[in-house]
Design an enzyme around this catalytic site. Structure first.
Site, PDB file in Angstrom:
ATOM      1  N   LYS A  26      -9.273  -1.382   5.277  1.00 28.50           N
ATOM      2  CA  LYS A  26      -9.434  -1.973   3.935  1.00 28.50           C
ATOM      3  C   LYS A  26      -8.421  -3.091   3.702  1.00 28.50           C
ATOM      4  CE  LYS A  26      -9.174   2.091   2.215  1.00 28.50           C
ATOM      5  NZ  LYS A  26      -9.336   3.489   1.924  1.00 28.50           N
TER       6      LYS A  26
ATOM      7  N   ARG B  71     -14.566  13.068   5.163  1.00 34.33           N
ATOM      8  CA  ARG B  71     -13.256  13.676   5.461  1.00 34.33           C
ATOM      9  C   ARG B  71     -12.786  14.521   4.288  1.00 34.33           C
ATOM     10  NH1 ARG B  71      -9.707   8.833   6.234  1.00 34.33           N
ATOM     11  NH2 ARG B  71      -8.050  10.352   6.454  1.00 34.33           N
TER      12      ARG B  71
ATOM     13  N   HIS C   6       0.844  -1.200   0.000  1.00 31.12           N
ATOM     14  CA  HIS C   6       0.000   0.000   0.000  1.00 31.12           C
ATOM     15  C   HIS C   6       0.872   1.240   0.000  1.00 31.12           C
ATOM     16  CE1 HIS C   6      -3.496   2.486   0.576  1.00 31.12           C
ATOM     17  NE2 HIS C   6      -2.742   3.212   1.380  1.00 31.12           N
TER      18      HIS C   6
ATOM     19  N   SER D 126      -8.418   4.139   8.160  1.00 29.23           N
ATOM     20  CA  SER D 126      -8.959   4.012   6.810  1.00 29.23           C
ATOM     21  C   SER D 126      -8.170   2.989   5.986  1.00 29.23           C
ATOM     22  CB  SER D 126      -8.914   5.404   6.153  1.00 29.23           C
ATOM     23  OG  SER D 126      -9.073   5.324   4.783  1.00 29.23           O
TER      24      SER D 126
ATOM     25  N   ASP E 238     -15.473   3.002   6.267  1.00 31.11           N
ATOM     26  CA  ASP E 238     -14.407   3.835   5.689  1.00 31.11           C
ATOM     27  C   ASP E 238     -14.922   4.591   4.478  1.00 31.11           C
ATOM     28  OD1 ASP E 238     -11.682   4.767   5.017  1.00 31.11           O
ATOM     29  OD2 ASP E 238     -12.036   3.512   3.268  1.00 31.11           O
TER      30      ASP E 238
HETATM   31  N1  URA Z   1      -5.725   6.523   1.614  1.00 25.36           N
HETATM   32  C1  URA Z   1      -6.762   5.948   2.252  1.00 25.36           C
HETATM   33  O1  URA Z   1      -7.236   4.891   1.861  1.00 25.36           O
HETATM   34  N2  URA Z   1      -7.270   6.559   3.321  1.00 25.36           N
HETATM   35  C2  URA Z   1      -6.794   7.728   3.804  1.00 25.36           C
HETATM   36  O2  URA Z   1      -7.281   8.211   4.787  1.00 25.36           O
HETATM   37  C3  URA Z   1      -5.703   8.328   3.125  1.00 25.36           C
HETATM   38  C4  URA Z   1      -5.188   7.682   2.026  1.00 25.36           C
END
Ligand code: URA
Length: 445
Positions: A187, A168, A82, A183, A161
């Site tokens: 995931k 957000r 990620h 967040s 999320d």
């Molecule tokens: N990427 C995400 O999935 N969430 C965030 O809060 C920031 C970047």
């Protein structure tokens, strides 16, 4: 406790317990907590932060708001990567097929570009026919058959999320370490992974503008992942200038195809190899990151990574003929070369500004539902440290938009700084972060 008391408690800097966090998040999903209350809560967290225990609970509640995929029947240690996001960050398209070709299964749930940063899903969707909206059943089938799969967040994956991120985004509460950690990890933990490699970007074009914040975010992400029994390591990497030469979805995809066929684009491949080498190590197919890197390099040399990418594109509905012959792709209405007006060395290419210019050209979106032009973007001809002469090509702009063209070009020119003195570019990989702490990175070997 009612939502108002919980918001007040966080607003005054107090620590929340599991029940309070559950009341807010679950209440938001079932309609008992209103958008404006969740916004106030998010702003309280933005200013008052959360400690590690609260962040881990927040992540767990967000994770449990949806399905957690079980990939235990897929053999092997499943590893994902990620990135916290940047400009020209196309690493996933090269890394995923390399790692899968080394025998490590790669399940990836990626995001779209938002604001100045790009997203893997848009790059993949620039390939005609490519489907990123697979069902979770198809997701499992694809990884079982090919050893990798790349999709978008479905409605079943961490729905808390999805809703909180949208809020957000419009309430200026994105840049909060506990909220980003919750967040991202909700995931990632839902994907069915065993291990995760993080690319935490720092610099002008990143969410984290300084090294200390980037390290704090990496530690929060690693801490949460480890708490859930996953092996997680991270790298802090520079995002002051765009990664590679291309910015814009199809343009970046073409750059990835070149790299998969053996082209060396130094900054892009350095980041790609370090992350993929670490994935191969965590996936149990190498004893060290260095050995993992060597294995990944072999998959480029023997064509296995290229073939794996074509296999992925075909199974997810994409038209492989565009990969074989990129000249078939539709062309932008305007293709404009930008020339240097002075001699010197490239001192800086402001990644943030480049990200905003690419939105003006049509390559990115400011709102989640904005339409994008997959052909649009910029190809730079130079990187920081390169010599440039008057009249030499600095970059080429691709767009269908006539209205903003002149302003976009002016902004782009201003984002490229040229110095009379020779420049030594900063190193791109700053440090390795793991459970033990931060380790400066001096390179392999
Ligand atoms: N990427 C995400 O999935 N969430 C965030 O809060 C920031 C970047």
């Amino acid at each position: 406790m009612n939502p108002i008391e919980i918001i007040r408690k966080k607003r005054s800097g107090e620590k929340l317990n599991r029940e309070e966090i559950e009341t807010l998040i679950n209440g938001y999903l079932n309609g008992r907590v209103a958008d404006y209350q969740m916004s106030a809560f998010l702003m309280s967290v933005y200013f008052q932060k959360m400690d590690f225990e609260e962040t881990a609970i927040l992540t767990e509640v967000m994770l449990r708001s949806g399905v957690v995929v079980d990939l235990s029947k897929v053999p092997g240690i499943k590893v994902d990567k990620h990135s916290t996001g940047g400009v020209g960050d196309k690493v996933s398209l090269i890394l995923a097929p390399m790692v899968a070709a080394c025998g490590v299964p790669v399940p990836m749930i990626s995001g779209r570009g938002l604001g100045h940063t790009g997203g893997t899903l848009d790059k993949l969707e620039s390939i005609p026919g490519f489907r990123t909206n697979l069902s979770l059943k198809e997701y499992e089938e694809v990884i079982r058959k090919t050893g990798l799969v790349l999709i978008g967040q479905t409605n079943e994956i961490a729905p808390a999320d999805k809703r909180m991120y949208a809020l957000r985004d419009v309430t200026a509460t994105v840049e909060s370490i506990p909220l980003i950690a919750g967040s991202i990890m909700s995931k990632k933990l839902a994907e069915g992974i065993d291990a995760l490699v993080l690319d935490v970007k720092v610099g002008r074009g990143a969410f984290m503008q300084n090294e200390a914040d980037a390290v704090e975010l990496a530690k929060a992400l690693i801490g949460v992942g480890t708490q859930f029994g996953k092996k997680v390591i991270g790298f802090i990497t520079g995002m002051d200038q765009p990664l590679g030469f291309a910015v814009g979805n199809w343009l970046e995809t073409v750059e990835c195809l070149d790299c998969l066929k053996g082209k060396d684009i130094p900054d892009l491949m350095e980041v790609t190899y370090i992350l993929s080498g670490a994935m191969v190590m965590l996936g149990g197919k190498a004893k060290s990151i260095e050995e993992g890197i060597e294995k990944c390099k072999e998959t480029i040399q023997n064509g296995k990574a290229w073939n794996k990418f074509k296999e992925l594109v075909a199974i997810q509905g994409g038209d492989v003929s565009y990969l074989e012959d990129v000249s078939k792709y539709p062309k932008s209405k305007h293709i404009v070369e930008i020339k240097s007006e002075m001699d010197g060395y490239i001192k800086n290419i402001d990644a943030l500004e480049v990200g905003f210019v690419s939105i003006m050209l049509g390559a990115g979106r400011m709102k989640v539902d904005d339409e994008i032009d997959l052909k649009a973007g910029i190809i730079f001809n130079k990187k920081v440290g390169d010599k440039i002469s008057v009249g030499e090509n600095l970059a080429v702009v691709y767009t269908d938009k006539s209205d903003d063209l002149r302003t976009s070009i002016e902004r782009l020119k201003k984002s490229i700084f040229i110095s009379a003195e020779q420049i030594i570019p900063n190193k791109i990989i700053h440090s390795l972060v793991d459970e033990q702490g931060v380790h400066p990175w001096y390179g392999c070997g």
